[in-house]
Design an enzyme around this catalytic site. Structure first.
Site, PDB file in Angstrom:
ATOM      1  CG  HIS A 138      -0.242   0.318   2.493  1.00  0.00           C
ATOM      2  ND1 HIS A 138       0.409  -0.633   3.213  1.00  0.00           N
ATOM      3  CD2 HIS A 138      -0.074   1.492   3.168  1.00  0.00           C
ATOM      4  CE1 HIS A 138       0.956  -0.081   4.281  1.00  0.00           C
ATOM      5  NE2 HIS A 138       0.686   1.203   4.283  1.00  0.00           N
TER       6      HIS A 138
HETATM    7  C1  UD1 Z   1      -2.116   5.658   5.618  1.00  0.00           C
HETATM    8  C2  UD1 Z   1      -0.802   6.216   6.174  1.00  0.00           C
HETATM    9  C3  UD1 Z   1       0.279   5.135   6.159  1.00  0.00           C
HETATM   10  C4  UD1 Z   1      -0.196   3.867   6.812  1.00  0.00           C
HETATM   11  C5  UD1 Z   1      -1.491   3.441   6.157  1.00  0.00           C
HETATM   12  C6  UD1 Z   1      -2.039   2.176   6.770  1.00  0.00           C
HETATM   13  C7  UD1 Z   1      -0.477   8.598   5.675  1.00  0.00           C
HETATM   14  C8  UD1 Z   1       0.330   9.571   4.904  1.00  0.00           C
HETATM   15  N1  UD1 Z   1      -0.298   7.310   5.356  1.00  0.00           N
HETATM   16  O1  UD1 Z   1      -1.923   5.400   4.239  1.00  0.00           O
HETATM   17  O2  UD1 Z   1       1.392   5.617   6.884  1.00  0.00           O
HETATM   18  O3  UD1 Z   1       0.790   2.869   6.662  1.00  0.00           O
HETATM   19  O4  UD1 Z   1      -2.448   4.487   6.318  1.00  0.00           O
HETATM   20  O5  UD1 Z   1      -3.132   1.687   6.035  1.00  0.00           O
HETATM   21  O6  UD1 Z   1      -1.210   8.995   6.555  1.00  0.00           O
HETATM   22  N2  UD1 Z   1      -9.523   4.803   1.715  1.00  0.00           N
HETATM   23  C9  UD1 Z   1     -10.723   4.145   1.617  1.00  0.00           C
HETATM   24  N3  UD1 Z   1     -11.239   3.607   2.753  1.00  0.00           N
HETATM   25  C10 UD1 Z   1     -10.593   3.681   3.952  1.00  0.00           C
HETATM   26  C11 UD1 Z   1      -9.352   4.313   4.019  1.00  0.00           C
HETATM   27  C12 UD1 Z   1      -8.807   4.865   2.889  1.00  0.00           C
HETATM   28  O7  UD1 Z   1     -11.323   4.075   0.556  1.00  0.00           O
HETATM   29  O8  UD1 Z   1     -11.126   3.180   4.948  1.00  0.00           O
HETATM   30  C13 UD1 Z   1      -8.944   5.442   0.536  1.00  0.00           C
HETATM   31  C14 UD1 Z   1      -8.805   6.941   0.760  1.00  0.00           C
HETATM   32  O9  UD1 Z   1      -9.946   7.614   0.425  1.00  0.00           O
HETATM   33  C15 UD1 Z   1      -7.619   7.295  -0.093  1.00  0.00           C
HETATM   34  C16 UD1 Z   1      -6.790   6.023  -0.084  1.00  0.00           C
HETATM   35  O10 UD1 Z   1      -7.628   4.974   0.347  1.00  0.00           O
HETATM   36  O11 UD1 Z   1      -8.011   7.581  -1.402  1.00  0.00           O
HETATM   37  C17 UD1 Z   1      -5.579   6.160   0.796  1.00  0.00           C
HETATM   38  O12 UD1 Z   1      -5.950   6.484   2.134  1.00  0.00           O
HETATM   39  P1  UD1 Z   1      -5.044   7.476   3.018  1.00  0.00           P
HETATM   40  O13 UD1 Z   1      -5.673   7.607   4.342  1.00  0.00           O
HETATM   41  O14 UD1 Z   1      -4.761   8.710   2.239  1.00  0.00           O
HETATM   42  O15 UD1 Z   1      -3.632   6.800   3.158  1.00  0.00           O
HETATM   43  P2  UD1 Z   1      -3.168   5.258   3.256  1.00  0.00           P
HETATM   44  O16 UD1 Z   1      -2.637   4.850   1.943  1.00  0.00           O
HETATM   45  O17 UD1 Z   1      -4.223   4.415   3.882  1.00  0.00           O
END
Ligand code: UD1
Length: 362
Positions: A207
């Site tokens: 991820h």
């Molecule tokens: C975040 C953390 C990372 C951690 C990871 C664990 C930051 C910069 N990164 O990354 O350090 O290792 O979490 O998972 O904070 N999304 C969904 N549903 C959810 C959560 C996220 O659809 O429940 C989507 C979001 O809308 C976004 C993408 O997934 O488009 C990424 O989510 P985001 O919270 O930006 O960062 P992670 O990649 O999860």
């Protein structure tokens, strides 16, 4: 009579729920504790399942700030956390790990002159533009109590001359694992459902922005999955799913002969899958350690790790080098966990004591 001091914990993303779980009882016993969930992770299988399985009490406040670009997300969190801290008026704020939630919480509090404690302080990858590295550095430099899981983390903070008090607390993720180990080992429901045989499959998770936001790297990861000689379980993080679709790699992945894809798994199923696997391949920081603790060797799908101690204990940095990965998959790597307690005391106890001491001294 004066009541207990008010302490606010701020979490929002999956790895933070895991770090909070072994500590929350201690915090509620000692302090008037309020839990803020920023909503960074919001799907049932990215958030609620962890609260349920790890028996974390429901968040008192959910800010529902998930998705969007890093700056926009962090900005919205900063403003909303500030408003909530102003209403709550706590004596201390606790933040966890290295996500946007961590940095927003630490900045909001410190700008209001509320002392901050950082759990998992001092971790460094030395990759300047890695989002987590930015979050860690900023958080460490504004925190008052820096709880380090390892000696290496302590050294990083000393070298950077951070102004806060640096404390070796040990690792809360291990503390939780230590207590859940028997349940994790006994849980075979996922293996049964997916018809996987213990010791004869690989668990893979991906991820990190560097791997999945770059089309070339994600395509290389799909090539790795296509080349896997063993059944390979691949729970797909929402960020990765989005990118696979965006880069039109989804149908290629679905055709990979040995790959079983599924939605993100809860704590218990992820760790049971790691425990019974022949090998774990991951770009997650937490899962690198957790797999070793469960006795499963790990290949880290990155060029660097913050958890350098694991490199002497059955972890290898392999990037997305397919030939090397396939070679190591056939080799007999051994896994050894790092110790997680410091001076025989549990990390949760050390953290609780240090916050209490800090608040008494003020
Ligand atoms: C975040 C953390 C990372 C951690 C990871 C664990 C930051 C910069 N990164 O990354 O350090 O290792 O979490 O998972 O904070 N999304 C969904 N549903 C959810 C959560 C996220 O659809 O429940 C989507 C979001 O809308 C976004 C993408 O997934 O488009 C990424 O989510 P985001 O919270 O930006 O960062 P992670 O990649 O999860």
């Amino acid at each position: 009579m004066k009541g207990k001091p008010k302490v606010v914990s701020i979490v929002g993303a999956r790895p933070q729920f895991i770090k909070l779980a072994p500590l929350v009882g201690e915090l509620r016993r000692r302090f008037d504790h309020t839990l803020i969930h920023t909503g960074q992770h919001y799907d049932e299988n990215m958030s609620d399942v962890f609260f349920r399985q790890l028996r974390i009490p429901r968040a008192d406040i959910n800010l529902h700030i998930g998705g969007g670009a890093h700056g926009a997300m962090t900005g919205r969190m900063l403003a909303t956390i500030e408003k909530n801290l102003s209403d709550l008026d706590p004596a201390f704020v606790l933040v966890f790990g290295d996500t946007n939630t961590t940095m927003a919480g630490a900045l909001a509090a410190t700008k209001m002159a509320i002392p901050v404690g950082h759990i998992e302080a001092g971790m460094r990858s030395f990759v300047k533009y890695m989002p987590e590295e930015i979050n860690r550095r900023v958080t460490d430099h504004v925190s008052d109590l820096l709880f380090c899981p390892t000696a290496v983390a302590m050294n990083h903070l000393k070298a950077e001359n951070v102004p806060g008090r640096v404390i070796r607390s040990g690792d809360l993720m291990y503390e939780l694992l230590h207590h859940s180990r028997a349940t994790i080992k006994a849980n075979r429901r996922l293996l049964k459902r997916l018809k996987l045989t213990a010791g004869e499959y690989v668990l893979i998770t991906l991820h990190r922005a560097a791997n999945v936001d770059c089309e070339e790297n994600l395509s290389q990861a799909v090539s790795l999955l296509e080349a896997m000689p063993l059944p390979t379980l691949f729970p797909i993080h929402p960020r990765t799913r989005k990118r696979l679709r965006q880069f039109k790699l989804w149908s290629r992945l679905q055709k990979a002969a040995n790959v079983i894809t599924c939605d993100p798994l809860g704590y218990l199923d992820t760790l049971s899958a790691a425990c019974h696997a022949h090998m774990v391949m991951t770009d997650s920081g937490g899962l690198q350690k957790e797999a070793l603790f469960l006795g499963t060797p790990v290949l880290t799908l990155r060029e660097e790790t913050e958890w350098v101690e694991t490199l002497r204990r059955g972890n290898r940095l392999v990037g997305l080098d397919i030939d090397r990965i396939l070679r190591l998959l056939r080799s007999r790597l051994k896994a050894r966990p790092a110790p997680y307690r410091v001076g025989g005391r549990k990390p949760s106890q050390i953290i609780g004591n240090e916050i209490t001491r800090f608040l008494k001294e003020r």
